[in-house]
Design a protein around this motif. Structure first.
Motif, PDB file in Angstrom:
ATOM      1  N   THR A   1       8.684   0.596   8.353  1.00 45.11           N
ATOM      2  CA  THR A   1       9.978   1.271   8.470  1.00 45.11           C
ATOM      3  C   THR A   1      10.999   0.569   7.573  1.00 45.11           C
ATOM      4  OG1 THR A   1      10.676  -0.139  10.296  1.00 45.11           O
ATOM      5  CG2 THR A   1       9.507   1.917  10.878  1.00 45.11           C
ATOM      6  N   ASN A   2      12.184   1.146   7.494  1.00 43.78           N
ATOM      7  CA  ASN A   2      13.255   0.501   6.725  1.00 43.78           C
ATOM      8  C   ASN A   2      13.592  -0.867   7.309  1.00 43.78           C
ATOM      9  OD1 ASN A   2      13.501   2.547   4.847  1.00 43.78           O
ATOM     10  ND2 ASN A   2      15.014   3.653   6.044  1.00 43.78           N
ATOM     11  N   LYS A   3      13.526  -0.989   8.627  1.00 38.57           N
ATOM     12  CA  LYS A   3      13.773  -2.284   9.271  1.00 38.57           C
ATOM     13  C   LYS A   3      12.713  -3.296   8.824  1.00 38.57           C
ATOM     14  CE  LYS A   3      14.314  -4.451  13.806  1.00 38.57           C
ATOM     15  NZ  LYS A   3      14.322  -4.241  15.270  1.00 38.57           N
ATOM     16  N   GLY A   4      11.464  -2.861   8.736  1.00 36.16           N
ATOM     17  CA  GLY A   4      10.388  -3.743   8.271  1.00 36.16           C
ATOM     18  C   GLY A   4      10.585  -4.159   6.830  1.00 36.16           C
ATOM     19  N   LYS A   5      11.000  -3.202   5.991  1.00 31.51           N
ATOM     20  CA  LYS A   5      11.257  -3.523   4.583  1.00 31.51           C
ATOM     21  C   LYS A   5      12.393  -4.520   4.453  1.00 31.51           C
ATOM     22  CE  LYS A   5       9.855   1.015   2.902  1.00 31.51           C
ATOM     23  NZ  LYS A   5      10.364   2.273   2.309  1.00 31.51           N
ATOM     24  N   SER A   6      13.441  -4.329   5.237  1.00 31.91           N
ATOM     25  CA  SER A   6      14.596  -5.214   5.122  1.00 31.91           C
ATOM     26  C   SER A   6      14.269  -6.628   5.576  1.00 31.91           C
ATOM     27  CB  SER A   6      15.792  -4.659   5.891  1.00 31.91           C
ATOM     28  OG  SER A   6      15.555  -4.684   7.278  1.00 31.91           O
ATOM     29  N   VAL A   7      13.435  -6.783   6.599  1.00 31.46           N
ATOM     30  CA  VAL A   7      13.091  -8.133   7.041  1.00 31.46           C
ATOM     31  C   VAL A   7      12.262  -8.852   5.977  1.00 31.46           C
ATOM     32  CG1 VAL A   7      10.935  -7.758   8.332  1.00 31.46           C
ATOM     33  CG2 VAL A   7      12.502  -9.490   9.071  1.00 31.46           C
ATOM     34  N   LEU A   8      11.439  -8.144   5.228  1.00 32.64           N
ATOM     35  CA  LEU A   8      10.693  -8.783   4.144  1.00 32.64           C
ATOM     36  C   LEU A   8      11.643  -9.303   3.076  1.00 32.64           C
ATOM     37  CD1 LEU A   8       7.566  -6.516   3.606  1.00 32.64           C
ATOM     38  CD2 LEU A   8       7.670  -8.776   4.660  1.00 32.64           C
TER      39      LEU A   8
ATOM     40  N   GLN B   1       0.822  -1.213   0.000  1.00 32.75           N
ATOM     41  CA  GLN B   1       0.000   0.000   0.000  1.00 32.75           C
ATOM     42  C   GLN B   1       0.860   1.269   0.000  1.00 32.75           C
ATOM     43  OE1 GLN B   1      -3.471   0.074  -0.234  1.00 32.75           O
ATOM     44  NE2 GLN B   1      -3.008  -2.052  -0.759  1.00 32.75           N
ATOM     45  N   GLN B   2       2.166   1.098  -0.046  1.00 32.75           N
ATOM     46  CA  GLN B   2       3.131   2.200  -0.049  1.00 32.75           C
ATOM     47  C   GLN B   2       2.984   3.086   1.184  1.00 32.75           C
ATOM     48  OE1 GLN B   2       2.648   4.017  -3.913  1.00 32.75           O
ATOM     49  NE2 GLN B   2       3.716   2.337  -4.921  1.00 32.75           N
ATOM     50  N   ALA B   3       2.583   2.468   2.292  1.00 29.00           N
ATOM     51  CA  ALA B   3       2.494   3.163   3.573  1.00 29.00           C
ATOM     52  C   ALA B   3       3.881   3.082   4.201  1.00 29.00           C
ATOM     53  CB  ALA B   3       1.447   2.508   4.463  1.00 29.00           C
ATOM     54  N   ASP B   4       4.765   4.003   3.761  1.00 20.55           N
ATOM     55  CA  ASP B   4       6.154   3.919   4.181  1.00 20.55           C
ATOM     56  C   ASP B   4       6.701   5.206   4.784  1.00 20.55           C
ATOM     57  OD1 ASP B   4       6.294   5.430   1.898  1.00 20.55           O
ATOM     58  OD2 ASP B   4       7.622   4.069   0.817  1.00 20.55           O
ATOM     59  N   ASN B   5       5.792   6.088   5.194  1.00 17.54           N
ATOM     60  CA  ASN B   5       6.239   7.275   5.921  1.00 17.54           C
ATOM     61  C   ASN B   5       5.094   7.830   6.763  1.00 17.54           C
ATOM     62  OD1 ASN B   5       4.870   9.595   4.465  1.00 17.54           O
ATOM     63  ND2 ASN B   5       5.996   8.690   2.743  1.00 17.54           N
ATOM     64  N   PHE B   6       5.423   8.761   7.625  1.00 18.74           N
ATOM     65  CA  PHE B   6       4.499   9.330   8.602  1.00 18.74           C
ATOM     66  C   PHE B   6       3.195   9.827   7.985  1.00 18.74           C
ATOM     67  CE2 PHE B   6       3.022  12.962  11.163  1.00 18.74           C
ATOM     68  CZ  PHE B   6       2.921  12.362  12.407  1.00 18.74           C
ATOM     69  N   MET B   7       3.275  10.471   6.824  1.00 18.14           N
ATOM     70  CA  MET B   7       2.087  11.068   6.205  1.00 18.14           C
ATOM     71  C   MET B   7       1.283  10.100   5.331  1.00 18.14           C
ATOM     72  SD  MET B   7       1.863  13.974   7.497  1.00 18.14           S
ATOM     73  CE  MET B   7       0.519  14.591   6.529  1.00 18.14           C
ATOM     74  N   VAL B   8       1.867   8.987   4.940  1.00 19.95           N
ATOM     75  CA  VAL B   8       1.174   8.040   4.065  1.00 19.95           C
ATOM     76  C   VAL B   8       0.781   6.782   4.852  1.00 19.95           C
ATOM     77  CG1 VAL B   8       1.292   6.833   1.843  1.00 19.95           C
ATOM     78  CG2 VAL B   8       2.582   8.927   2.164  1.00 19.95           C
ATOM     79  N   ALA B   9       0.808   6.865   6.148  1.00 18.26           N
ATOM     80  CA  ALA B   9       0.465   5.732   7.007  1.00 18.26           C
ATOM     81  C   ALA B   9      -1.014   5.386   6.868  1.00 18.26           C
ATOM     82  CB  ALA B   9       0.793   6.094   8.450  1.00 18.26           C
ATOM     83  N   ILE B  10      -1.356   4.128   7.189  1.00 17.15           N
ATOM     84  CA  ILE B  10      -2.752   3.695   7.084  1.00 17.15           C
ATOM     85  C   ILE B  10      -3.233   3.138   8.426  1.00 17.15           C
ATOM     86  CG2 ILE B  10      -2.646   3.293   4.608  1.00 17.15           C
ATOM     87  CD1 ILE B  10      -2.423   0.320   5.131  1.00 17.15           C
ATOM     88  N   SER B  11      -4.538   3.167   8.610  1.00 20.56           N
ATOM     89  CA  SER B  11      -5.154   2.714   9.858  1.00 20.56           C
ATOM     90  C   SER B  11      -5.365   1.198   9.843  1.00 20.56           C
ATOM     91  CB  SER B  11      -6.495   3.416  10.058  1.00 20.56           C
ATOM     92  OG  SER B  11      -7.428   2.953   9.107  1.00 20.56           O
ATOM     93  N   VAL B  12      -5.734   0.668  10.984  1.00 21.24           N
ATOM     94  CA  VAL B  12      -6.042  -0.763  11.093  1.00 21.24           C
ATOM     95  C   VAL B  12      -7.199  -1.121  10.161  1.00 21.24           C
ATOM     96  CG1 VAL B  12      -6.933  -2.538  12.657  1.00 21.24           C
ATOM     97  CG2 VAL B  12      -5.104  -1.011  13.416  1.00 21.24           C
ATOM     98  N   ASP B  13      -8.215  -0.267  10.110  1.00 22.88           N
ATOM     99  CA  ASP B  13      -9.339  -0.541   9.205  1.00 22.88           C
ATOM    100  C   ASP B  13      -8.889  -0.554   7.746  1.00 22.88           C
ATOM    101  OD1 ASP B  13     -11.223  -0.874  11.232  1.00 22.88           O
ATOM    102  OD2 ASP B  13     -11.779   1.242  11.232  1.00 22.88           O
ATOM    103  N   GLU B  14      -7.989   0.352   7.387  1.00 28.01           N
ATOM    104  CA  GLU B  14      -7.468   0.367   6.013  1.00 28.01           C
ATOM    105  C   GLU B  14      -6.616  -0.868   5.742  1.00 28.01           C
ATOM    106  OE1 GLU B  14      -7.256   5.119   5.055  1.00 28.01           O
ATOM    107  OE2 GLU B  14      -5.776   4.288   6.448  1.00 28.01           O
ATOM    108  N   LEU B  15      -5.896  -1.344   6.758  1.00 31.21           N
ATOM    109  CA  LEU B  15      -5.146  -2.592   6.612  1.00 31.21           C
ATOM    110  C   LEU B  15      -6.096  -3.749   6.325  1.00 31.21           C
ATOM    111  CD1 LEU B  15      -2.410  -2.602   9.397  1.00 31.21           C
ATOM    112  CD2 LEU B  15      -2.070  -3.225   7.021  1.00 31.21           C
ATOM    113  N   ARG B  16      -7.210  -3.784   7.041  1.00 30.84           N
ATOM    114  CA  ARG B  16      -8.206  -4.842   6.821  1.00 30.84           C
ATOM    115  C   ARG B  16      -8.745  -4.774   5.399  1.00 30.84           C
ATOM    116  NH1 ARG B  16     -12.826  -5.646  10.556  1.00 30.84           N
ATOM    117  NH2 ARG B  16     -12.603  -7.806   9.945  1.00 30.84           N
ATOM    118  N   GLU B  17      -9.065  -3.578   4.935  1.00 29.28           N
ATOM    119  CA  GLU B  17      -9.609  -3.414   3.582  1.00 29.28           C
ATOM    120  C   GLU B  17      -8.588  -3.787   2.513  1.00 29.28           C
ATOM    121  OE1 GLU B  17     -10.936   0.625   3.330  1.00 29.28           O
ATOM    122  OE2 GLU B  17     -12.411   0.356   4.931  1.00 29.28           O
ATOM    123  N   ALA B  18      -7.305  -3.617   2.828  1.00 32.37           N
ATOM    124  CA  ALA B  18      -6.248  -3.865   1.850  1.00 32.37           C
ATOM    125  C   ALA B  18      -5.838  -5.330   1.751  1.00 32.37           C
ATOM    126  CB  ALA B  18      -5.029  -3.010   2.181  1.00 32.37           C
TER     127      ALA B  18
END
Length: 87
Positions: free
Chosen positions: A71-78, A16-33
């Protein structure tokens, strides 16, 4: 230790390209995605754990809802786990 659900949520955030403070998504948006098969409270607990461990960051509030981004740490673990394509 990351669970399958943790990795799935990280993959959804990245997709969902939620990779920074302003483009973050909510739990409900995570469910929809794509996490619609998981209870809202379960997603919230996993995301809070991921925030504590540094894989996810807290984003800007969306009305009253908290929002989250990978975060970058999250991206790297993927990349390490080879979970580029989690369906």
């Amino acid at each position: 230790m990351l669970t399958r659900t943790d990795l799935w949520l990280l993959a959804i955030l990245r997709e969902q390209q939620a990779d920074n403070f302003m483009v973050a998504i909510s739990v409900d948006e995570l469910r929809e995605a794509g996490a619609d098969g998981i209870a809202r409270i379960t997603i919230y607990k996993h995301v809070k754990k991921l925030v504590k461990e540094g894989y996810v960051g807290a984003g800007a509030k969306a009305d009253r809802a908290s929002s989250f981004f990978i975060t970058n740490k999250g991206k790297s673990v993927l990349n390490i786990e080879g979970s580029d394509e989690i369906d």
